[in-house]
Design a protein around this motif. Structure first.
Motif, PDB file in Angstrom:
ATOM      1  N   VAL A 107       6.746  99.003 -11.007  1.00 30.39           N
ATOM      2  CA  VAL A 107       6.298  97.649 -10.666  1.00 30.39           C
ATOM      3  C   VAL A 107       7.479  96.691 -10.775  1.00 30.39           C
ATOM      4  N   SER A 108       7.610  95.806  -9.803  1.00 27.31           N
ATOM      5  CA  SER A 108       8.687  94.820  -9.818  1.00 27.31           C
ATOM      6  C   SER A 108       8.557  93.914 -11.043  1.00 27.31           C
ATOM      7  N   GLN A 109       9.598  93.877 -11.880  1.00 25.04           N
ATOM      8  CA  GLN A 109       9.580  93.035 -13.080  1.00 25.04           C
ATOM      9  C   GLN A 109       9.453  91.556 -12.708  1.00 25.04           C
ATOM     10  N   GLU A 110      10.153  91.167 -11.642  1.00 24.43           N
ATOM     11  CA  GLU A 110      10.108  89.760 -11.215  1.00 24.43           C
ATOM     12  C   GLU A 110       8.714  89.370 -10.756  1.00 24.43           C
ATOM     13  N   GLU A 111       8.087  90.252  -9.983  1.00 28.46           N
ATOM     14  CA  GLU A 111       6.735  89.969  -9.495  1.00 28.46           C
ATOM     15  C   GLU A 111       5.733  89.951 -10.647  1.00 28.46           C
ATOM     16  N   ALA A 112       5.892  90.891 -11.570  1.00 25.30           N
ATOM     17  CA  ALA A 112       4.993  90.938 -12.721  1.00 25.30           C
ATOM     18  C   ALA A 112       5.129  89.684 -13.571  1.00 25.30           C
ATOM     19  N   ALA A 113       6.375  89.237 -13.784  1.00 27.59           N
ATOM     20  CA  ALA A 113       6.604  88.020 -14.577  1.00 27.59           C
ATOM     21  C   ALA A 113       5.967  86.816 -13.904  1.00 27.59           C
ATOM     22  N   TYR A 114       5.983  86.799 -12.578  1.00 28.48           N
ATOM     23  CA  TYR A 114       5.373  85.686 -11.837  1.00 28.48           C
ATOM     24  C   TYR A 114       3.861  85.665 -12.051  1.00 28.48           C
ATOM     25  N   TYR A 115       3.207  86.809 -11.839  1.00 32.61           N
ATOM     26  CA  TYR A 115       1.751  86.847 -11.935  1.00 32.61           C
ATOM     27  C   TYR A 115       1.241  86.715 -13.366  1.00 32.61           C
ATOM     28  N   LEU A 116       2.064  87.090 -14.345  1.00 29.10           N
ATOM     29  CA  LEU A 116       1.635  87.033 -15.743  1.00 29.10           C
ATOM     30  C   LEU A 116       2.069  85.755 -16.451  1.00 29.10           C
ATOM     31  N   SER A 117       2.772  84.880 -15.750  1.00 30.75           N
ATOM     32  CA  SER A 117       3.180  83.626 -16.376  1.00 30.75           C
ATOM     33  C   SER A 117       1.948  82.779 -16.698  1.00 30.75           C
ATOM     34  N   PRO A 118       1.976  82.033 -17.784  1.00 27.56           N
ATOM     35  CA  PRO A 118       0.809  81.215 -18.167  1.00 27.56           C
ATOM     36  C   PRO A 118       0.348  80.267 -17.065  1.00 27.56           C
ATOM     37  N   TYR A 119       1.312  79.669 -16.337  1.00 27.46           N
ATOM     38  CA  TYR A 119       0.945  78.744 -15.262  1.00 27.46           C
ATOM     39  C   TYR A 119       0.145  79.464 -14.176  1.00 27.46           C
ATOM     40  N   GLU A 120       0.610  80.654 -13.795  1.00 29.58           N
ATOM     41  CA  GLU A 120      -0.044  81.363 -12.697  1.00 29.58           C
ATOM     42  C   GLU A 120      -1.388  81.931 -13.112  1.00 29.58           C
ATOM     43  N   ASP A 134      10.575  82.461 -20.960  1.00 32.16           N
ATOM     44  CA  ASP A 134      11.796  82.639 -21.722  1.00 32.16           C
ATOM     45  C   ASP A 134      12.114  84.123 -21.898  1.00 32.16           C
ATOM     46  N   VAL A 135      13.167  84.416 -22.657  1.00 32.47           N
ATOM     47  CA  VAL A 135      13.592  85.803 -22.863  1.00 32.47           C
ATOM     48  C   VAL A 135      12.484  86.615 -23.523  1.00 32.47           C
ATOM     49  N   GLY A 136      11.799  86.029 -24.501  1.00 35.06           N
ATOM     50  CA  GLY A 136      10.713  86.729 -25.170  1.00 35.06           C
ATOM     51  C   GLY A 136       9.592  87.100 -24.211  1.00 35.06           C
ATOM     52  N   PHE A 137       9.267  86.184 -23.302  1.00 37.50           N
ATOM     53  CA  PHE A 137       8.229  86.455 -22.305  1.00 37.50           C
ATOM     54  C   PHE A 137       8.647  87.607 -21.399  1.00 37.50           C
ATOM     55  N   GLN A 138       9.908  87.591 -20.956  1.00 40.76           N
ATOM     56  CA  GLN A 138      10.398  88.639 -20.067  1.00 40.76           C
ATOM     57  C   GLN A 138      10.345  90.005 -20.746  1.00 40.76           C
ATOM     58  N   SER A 139      10.688  90.059 -22.016  1.00 39.12           N
ATOM     59  CA  SER A 139      10.656  91.341 -22.733  1.00 39.12           C
ATOM     60  C   SER A 139       9.225  91.843 -22.883  1.00 39.12           C
ATOM     61  N   ARG A 140       8.282  90.929 -23.088  1.00 41.80           N
ATOM     62  CA  ARG A 140       6.878  91.338 -23.194  1.00 41.80           C
ATOM     63  C   ARG A 140       6.364  91.882 -21.863  1.00 41.80           C
ATOM     64  N   VAL A 141       6.813  91.293 -20.776  1.00 40.65           N
ATOM     65  CA  VAL A 141       6.431  91.781 -19.446  1.00 40.65           C
ATOM     66  C   VAL A 141       6.968  93.191 -19.232  1.00 40.65           C
ATOM     67  N   ARG A 142       8.230  93.413 -19.597  1.00 39.40           N
ATOM     68  CA  ARG A 142       8.835  94.735 -19.424  1.00 39.40           C
ATOM     69  C   ARG A 142       8.085  95.801 -20.225  1.00 39.40           C
ATOM     70  N   ALA A 143       7.603  95.411 -21.391  1.00 36.55           N
ATOM     71  CA  ALA A 143       6.871  96.359 -22.229  1.00 36.55           C
ATOM     72  C   ALA A 143       5.471  96.639 -21.678  1.00 36.55           C
ATOM     73  N   LEU A 144       4.944  95.712 -20.896  1.00 36.47           N
ATOM     74  CA  LEU A 144       3.561  95.815 -20.426  1.00 36.47           C
ATOM     75  C   LEU A 144       3.423  96.572 -19.112  1.00 36.47           C
ATOM     76  N   VAL A 145       4.333  96.325 -18.158  1.00 35.50           N
ATOM     77  CA  VAL A 145       4.161  96.855 -16.810  1.00 35.50           C
ATOM     78  C   VAL A 145       4.809  98.229 -16.672  1.00 35.50           C
ATOM     79  N   ARG A 146       4.379  98.959 -15.635  1.00 34.92           N
ATOM     80  CA  ARG A 146       4.924 100.281 -15.358  1.00 34.92           C
ATOM     81  C   ARG A 146       6.308 100.156 -14.718  1.00 34.92           C
ATOM     82  N   GLU A 147       7.045 101.264 -14.744  1.00 35.43           N
ATOM     83  CA  GLU A 147       8.419 101.252 -14.241  1.00 35.43           C
ATOM     84  C   GLU A 147       8.488 100.990 -12.746  1.00 35.43           C
TER      85      GLU A 147
END
Length: 250
Positions: free
Chosen positions: A197-210, A182-195
């Motif tokens: 790094v692909s936000q989409e790729e980071a969200a994929y690898y950091l998703s709970p399912y993955e 969700d939006v909250g998850f995406q914002s947490r990813v943006r705060a965690l990863v470096r500039e």
């Protein structure tokens, strides 16, 4: 699971087998496109109430309304035609024959555009060596790409095992909002990863399912090497520190 661990449940766990029957579909480049088209059309023809994703349900409803509109228009046309007088029907048929060449040209043009449109439909799992697609699961299926798996020098069974975890996640918690990106998850990813790094790729690898699926790979590799299943915090840390024992990853 039995193929993964050699036994199920692995000692010292005591659990019943998930017992979900599924098919493994092996595809190449053309096969992946065929899979995408056939499963997408099959999913569109199911009942919206059976869809496992709100977006898919919305698309199915819209597609159903289009089909109903076409059927209603065709029925209205037949009713209007049957209401015509005989000479009006004859004139109407003559007009059809006059405009038939133009209608054929239009139909051929429409058909060509439709074919090119179908060919431009994004293929499911384009960059993946295998995938499990929840929105097409009328019949449980895991897709694997043997040629690409071999080219990547990755164990075929590792790919199947990884995607099987996604299948089990789908059966156990499909529609669980806590696991959605969700939006909250995406914002947490943006705060965690470096500039850089692909936000989409980071969200994929950091998703709970993955994360859960890849953690399964770590546990499985450790279990195969040591015949030990970590069941508490200390055992888990031991497993992580023993990364030299870890085998194939996907």
């Amino acid at each position: 699971m039995t193929k993964d661990f050699g036994e199920f449940p692995p000692s010292p766990l005591t659990a019943n087998s998930p017992g979900a029957d599924f098919n493994i579909v092996n595809v190449g480049a053309l096969g992946a496109r065929y899979f995408t088209l056939t499963r997408s059309f099959r999913a569109l023809n199911q009942d919206a109430a059976d869809a496992n994703d709100p977006s898919a349900a919305h698309i199915i409803k819209a597609f159903s309304e289009i089909k109903k509109g076409i059927s209603s228009s065709a029925l209205s046309f037949l009713v209007a035609y049957n209401a015509l007088r005989l000479y009006q029907k004859i004139l109407f048929i003559l007009l059809i024959f006059i405009f038939l060449p133009f209608m054929l040209i239009f139909f051929i043009g429409f058909l060509v555009r439709m074919v090119f449109g179908i060919l431009r439909v994004p293929v499911i799992g384009t960059e993946a060596l295998g995938f499990f697609c929840p929105t097409t699961q009328i019949q449980l299926e895991i897709v694997a790409k043997p040629v690409e798996i071999k080219r990547a020098k990755i164990n075929y069974q590792s790919v199947v095992s990884h995607e099987h975890i996604h299948l089990l996640q789908y059966l156990a918690s499909a529609g669980n909002p806590d696991l959605r990106m969700d939006v909250g998850f995406q914002s947490r990813v943006r705060a965690l990863v470096r500039e850089n790094v692909s936000q989409e790729e980071a969200a994929y690898y950091l998703s709970p399912y993955e994360i859960e699926a890849r953690l399964h790979e770590v546990v499985l590799s450790f279990y195969r090497e040591s015949n030990i299943l970590p069941i508490d915090y200390d055992a888990f840390i031991t497993m992580i520190n023993s990364s030299g024992f870890l085998g194939d990853f996907y």
